[in-house]
Write an enzyme that holds these catalytic residues in place. Structure first.
Site, short mmCIF file in Angstrom:
data_model
loop_
_atom_site.label_atom_id
_atom_site.label_comp_id
_atom_site.label_asym_id
_atom_site.label_seq_id
_atom_site.Cartn_x
_atom_site.Cartn_y
_atom_site.Cartn_z
N GLU A 247 0.87 -1.19 0.00
CA GLU A 247 0.00 0.00 0.00
C GLU A 247 0.90 1.23 0.00
O GLU A 247 1.56 1.51 1.00
CB GLU A 247 -0.86 0.03 1.27
CG GLU A 247 -1.84 -1.11 1.41
CD GLU A 247 -3.08 -0.94 0.55
OE1 GLU A 247 -3.22 0.11 -0.11
OE2 GLU A 247 -3.89 -1.86 0.53
N CYS A 281 -2.44 9.51 2.53
CA CYS A 281 -2.16 8.83 1.25
C CYS A 281 -3.31 9.04 0.27
O CYS A 281 -3.09 9.13 -0.93
CB CYS A 281 -1.90 7.35 1.48
SG CYS A 281 -3.22 6.51 2.38
#
Ligand code: NDP
Length: 501
Positions: A247, A281
């Protein structure tokens, strides 16, 4: 060190080498933690492995009971953990509390849904194997190594930890060097709630400790962090064919169509870009707004952004830049955008006042500038005009990243969402997908691969096992040396009849 019936949860270490965690708002030392070497990492993986066998045997209901106990401790002491998050990241208390609200809901979902998603289920055996009973089951890998970032130091790693534990795995967790106290708190409270199963253990230190975890023989590595480190983790795991979940960062875009609710879109853009000082993010880094409404939208964004103040005091809307070195990169992106011809609508070069960065709204920036192409990870936003929403989508997709995305449109929301090359999209809201535990979370391209959260997130931490069991013998068994010569011919005729037309 806490001794238990089945092993030991080693939280403190006898080693003398330590590092400090620092409050980025004040520079004050808020904790001291061991730097674990490969030997300690390997021994924690081994003791987690030992405990994991009984954890797996507990079954879904048994594990759920224990995860529920832990969840109740987290709920009760939410403010205590929020305090640790604030001290190590500098973010405002309410932001830390909000992060933990999500943690609780995800932990609940993982425990409550693991059985439904992962239990053995029957599938059709098809025409050729109709004498078989066919089942699929999702069994735990064993021990999962979780490597986490600092920006959401509880929410982000818990997207792996909660789901991996619910699936029956043990977890060895390496928090970021900036937020070891948050990791320590999570592991310590798990040990309080579930002392008899030391299946969640901690290692702390720098990149070398994370690298040692990748080489420790864990059965899967779940990494969240930058794309550059993600590549290193993958290269290391490739040596032992250890599967990885990666990720990484993003450069998420928000598309504003001509029929959008502009006030709602401006609100979402500013919150998506500036909350947590832009260190998200799935934060909004770029906006593509349709020309016809661009000026009005930009005014609304500017009006909202101007009101925001970073700071260490309780009333501040966002905190400092947690990782000191990021400040230079944010400054470079602002400089590059302005020197390339972009307009600073709010703030500018002077907005960077370490450890804080004030809101910066940039407009009409060249598409090839770093502020448009690279992850900035600061309270900045770039607003670009486009002819129509389709051009916005094309520009949004012209990125090596593909994590999340946002669309504001009354008529075309779902249609535009499908056209975005990203793992997640919010239509007429921002970042909302992260708060839905049933939805998978993850990206494409340089944003990584694999999924946390939801059913996909549970399966990510399980090895799929397919089983066929013979129900009855069939007269025509082509998979035997004793088959009559005519058998294959008969099977071919049969399949032509059924599948050849
Ligand atoms: P880093 O890549 O710097 O670090 C991530 C983790 O990896 C840290 O625990 C780090 O340890 C560790 N690490 C460093 N080197 C190695 C190595 N060689 N082998 C194994 N582990 C290693 O990322 P940040 O912590 O700076 O996090 C910010 C990034 O994370 C941003 O790009 C952000 O977009 C991304 N992110 C992605 C999310 C997603 O779900 N897609 C969610 C949240 C953040 P140490 O800190 O000790 O160096």
């Amino acid at each position: 060190m806490t001794q238990t019936a089945r092993g030991s949860v080693e939280i403190a270490s006898a080693r003398s080498e330590t590092f400090q965690s620092i409050d980025p708002r004040t520079g004050e030392v808020v904790g001291e933690h061991p730097i674990h070497d490969a030997e300690t990492v390997n021994s924690r993986v081994a003791s987690t492995r030992k405990a994991q066998r009984e954890w797996a045997e507990l079954g879904f209901a048994g594990r759920k009971q224990h995860l529920d106990k832990w969840r109740k401790i987290l709920a009760k002491r939410l403010d205590e953990l929020a305090g640790v998050i604030c001290a190590e990241t500098g973010k405002p208390l309410d932001d830390a509390r909000l992060e933990l609200v999500l943690v609780l809901d995800h932990l609940h979902w993982a425990g409550a849904n693991a059985e439904k998603v992962l239990k053995r289920r029957k599938v059709s055996s098809g025409v050729l194997m109709s004498n078989q009973v066919s089942t699929v089951e999702y069994l735990p890998f064993g021990v999962v190594g979780v490597i986490g970032p600092w920006n959401y130091p509880a929410f982000t790693p818990m997207g792996s930890i909660a789901y991996a534990l619910a699936a029956g795995n043990g977890v060895v967790f390496k928090p970021s060097e900036l937020t070891p106290g948050v990791g320590e708190w999570l592991v310590r409270t798990f040990a309080e709630a579930v002392p008899e199963y030391p299946v969640f253990q901690l290692i702390t230190g720098f990149g070398e400790t994370g690298a040692a975890l990748c080489e420790s023989g864990v059965d899967k590595v779940a990494f969240t962090g930058s794309t550059a480190t993600g590549k290193r983790v993958m290269a290391s795991c490739a040596q032992s064919l250890t599967p990885v979940l990666v990720e990484c960062g993003g450069k998420d875009a928000l598309i504003v169509d001509s029929d959008a609710d502009l006030a709602a879109a401006a609100d979402a853009a500013v919150w998506g870009a500036m909350s947590n000082a832009g260190q998200t993010c799935i934060g909004v880094e770029r906006v593509y707004v349709v020309e016809a409404v661009a000026e009005r939208f930009l005014e609304m964004v500017a009006e909202r952004a101007k009101k925001l103040r970073p700071g260490a005091e309780p009333g501040a809307e966002f905190g400092p830049i947690t990782m000191a070195s990021q400040v230079d990169l944010i400054r470079e992106h602002i400089d590059d955008a302005i020197s390339g011809g972009g307009r600073a609508v709010v703030g500018g070069r002077d907005s960077v006042r370490p450890p804080f960065v004030e809101p910066v709204v940039l407009a009409d920036v060249p598409e090839d500038s770093a502020a448009v192409a690279e992850e900035t990870f600061g309270p900045t936003i770039v607003v670009q005009r486009v002819r129509d929403a389709d051009e916005g989508i094309a520009r949004a997709n012209d990125s090596r990243y593909g994590l999340g995305g946002t669309v504001f449109s009354r008529a075309r929301g779902m249609e535009l969402a499908r056209k975005l090359r990203s793992g997640m999209v919010a239509v007429n809201s921002v970042i909302s997908f992260a708060g839905v535990p049933a939805l998978p979370f993850g990206g494409v391209g340089d944003s990584g691969f694999g999924r946390i959260h939801g059913a996909d997130g549970l399966r990510e931490f399980a090895r799929t096992q397919a089983v066929t069991r013979t129900k009855f013998k069939i007269p025509l068994n082509p998979m035997s040396f004793a088959r009559p010569k005519s058998t294959v011919g008969t099977v071919v005729r049969l399949i032509r009849l059924m599948r050849g037309r």
